[in-house]
Write a protein that holds these residues in place. Structure first.
Motif, PDB file in Angstrom:
ATOM      1  N   LYS A 126      53.928  76.747  75.593  1.00 30.68           N
ATOM      2  CA  LYS A 126      54.478  76.943  74.370  1.00 30.68           C
ATOM      3  C   LYS A 126      55.388  75.920  73.958  1.00 30.68           C
ATOM      4  CE  LYS A 126      54.944  79.152  70.377  1.00 30.68           C
ATOM      5  NZ  LYS A 126      54.088  78.753  69.357  1.00 30.68           N
ATOM      6  N   ASP A 166      51.327  84.459  70.489  1.00 28.87           N
ATOM      7  CA  ASP A 166      51.387  83.880  71.695  1.00 28.87           C
ATOM      8  C   ASP A 166      53.017  84.394  72.002  1.00 28.87           C
ATOM      9  OD1 ASP A 166      52.807  82.122  69.815  1.00 28.87           O
ATOM     10  OD2 ASP A 166      52.054  80.384  70.678  1.00 28.87           O
ATOM     11  N   GLU A 191      53.137  80.416  80.609  1.00 30.11           N
ATOM     12  CA  GLU A 191      53.043  80.599  79.054  1.00 30.11           C
ATOM     13  C   GLU A 191      54.099  80.042  78.269  1.00 30.11           C
ATOM     14  OE1 GLU A 191      51.879  84.665  78.661  1.00 30.11           O
ATOM     15  OE2 GLU A 191      50.079  84.312  79.296  1.00 30.11           O
TER      16      GLU A 191
END
Length: 119
Positions: free
Chosen positions: A68, A16, A64
């Protein structure tokens, strides 16, 4: 799609994080290479398209990165204070983000542009 990355990376990063990094590299390249070249060539339509696409990629990377950070225990309060934003603005921007919106050509039925998610 070309994947950009940080050549200084010493150890392997989680997937990720690698995807966020690739998105940031892609956005940076669109600005520093594509948009700059288009600007210098006087191709205004291409400048706008390149910057809109870079903005789109940056918004995806931002979403994102927030996701995270939240999974790692950060809060909107701590993220906002570190980025000099209000927690309410950051939360609303995160929650209103819609990846499907990017596929829309031009303004939607409310006159909003797809790439102005956080604006």
């Amino acid at each position: 799609m070309k994947i950009f990355g940080n050549k200084r990376r010493v150890k392997s990063q989680p997937e990720d994080v690698q995807l966020i990094e690739a998105g940031l590299g892609q956005a940076a390249s669109m600005i520093s290479d594509n948009a700059t070249t288009s600007l210098l060539d006087g191709r205004w339509g291409d400048v706008v398209a390149d910057l809109a696409q870079a903005s789109r990629q940056t918004q995806i990377s931002l979403h994102e990165a927030i996701e995270k950070a939240l999974t790692e225990g950060e809060t909107f309060q701590t993220l906002a204070s570190e980025s000099h934003l209000s927690p309410e603005y950051l939360r609303e921007a995160y929650e209103r983000f819609d990846r499907g919106m990017w596929a829309q050509p031009g303004p939607d039925e409310h006159g909003r542009e797809p790439w102005r998610v956080l604006g």
